[in-house]
Design a protein around this motif. Sequence first.
Motif, PDB file in Angstrom:
ATOM      1  N   VAL A 211       0.816  -1.215   0.000  1.00  0.00           N
ATOM      2  CA  VAL A 211       0.000   0.000   0.000  1.00  0.00           C
ATOM      3  C   VAL A 211       0.852   1.269   0.000  1.00  0.00           C
ATOM      4  O   VAL A 211       0.380   2.333  -0.420  1.00  0.00           O
ATOM      5  CB  VAL A 211      -0.969   0.005   1.205  1.00  0.00           C
ATOM      6  N   HIS A 212       2.079   1.209   0.476  1.00  0.00           N
ATOM      7  CA  HIS A 212       2.946   2.389   0.508  1.00  0.00           C
ATOM      8  C   HIS A 212       3.921   2.427  -0.668  1.00  0.00           C
ATOM      9  O   HIS A 212       4.800   3.294  -0.716  1.00  0.00           O
ATOM     10  CB  HIS A 212       3.727   2.429   1.825  1.00  0.00           C
ATOM     11  N   ASN A 213       3.787   1.477  -1.576  1.00  0.00           N
ATOM     12  CA  ASN A 213       4.654   1.414  -2.750  1.00  0.00           C
ATOM     13  C   ASN A 213       6.125   1.418  -2.345  1.00  0.00           C
ATOM     14  O   ASN A 213       6.961   2.116  -2.928  1.00  0.00           O
ATOM     15  CB  ASN A 213       4.363   2.586  -3.693  1.00  0.00           C
ATOM     16  N   SER A 214       6.433   0.609  -1.346  1.00  0.00           N
ATOM     17  CA  SER A 214       7.784   0.579  -0.788  1.00  0.00           C
ATOM     18  C   SER A 214       8.670  -0.497  -1.410  1.00  0.00           C
ATOM     19  O   SER A 214       9.853  -0.580  -1.091  1.00  0.00           O
ATOM     20  CB  SER A 214       7.701   0.329   0.724  1.00  0.00           C
ATOM     21  N   GLY A 215       8.090  -1.328  -2.261  1.00  0.00           N
ATOM     22  CA  GLY A 215       8.867  -2.428  -2.828  1.00  0.00           C
ATOM     23  C   GLY A 215       9.070  -3.555  -1.839  1.00  0.00           C
ATOM     24  O   GLY A 215      10.030  -4.323  -1.954  1.00  0.00           O
TER      25      GLY A 215
END
Length: 255
Positions: free
Chosen positions: A159-163
């Motif tokens: 959801v945070h596009n953190s990989g």
Amino acid sequence: MDFDTAASHCPPTAARKQAANVDAFLSKPGIARANIAASTAAPDGSPESVVKYKDYTVLQQHVLFWDRDADGLISPWDTYIGFRDLGFNVLFSLLAMLIVNVNFSYPTRLAVSWWPDPLFRVYVGGIHKAKHGSDSGTYDKEGRFVPQMFEDMFSKWDVHNSGSLSAGELWRMIKGHRLAADPFGWGAAIFEFGTTWLLLQKNGRVSKEDLRQTYDGTIFWKIKEARESGKGWNKGFGLRDLIAIGQRKSKSHVM
């Protein structure tokens, strides 16, 4: 795109967005790769797997770590030793041995015979028959690797596009993949992704590249090598983490 990827009367289609630009990094990402775990960051997969295990599917590569004598069979003892080499304690390794060999021996045995294996061995050549429901779909039914499905795991659940994926995001993913009347698949997914988090988490999250290397099994060999070299494996969740949590809670109570 000249088509919709979400429908208003099915909210999950809007909440769980697909990875729509994978083809900018990979040719035909929806076509399963037989022996390469390809991602947008590693379009050629893991070099060591491509060279050494090109005659095996990605799902077969995933389990070869436990087939040390390369006879195509994984005995309960092989399973136990493999988990111990990854750093799991005796009790967890025994539990994993029971779960893996009791549940997956007969399905993989069906590739060669209708009769169960009395020694509960898992057959590498028939490992695709052990694919269960309620999974991510990253392995297809023949054990090949589907890049689009792998990328979708992160576009939908990171959801945070953190990989990377946290334990909570992995749990929501497991729930999101559940199929009706499939308790075995639910349990298998919890065991597999739960074990993955215990083995690979760092700061509470599993990185995309580590998860990709889990699919083709290369991460297991790296962990074993790191532990045997004396450097140790610097990821995962173990006793030291439980102690640290206990210490933090003690300090908070004192304050």
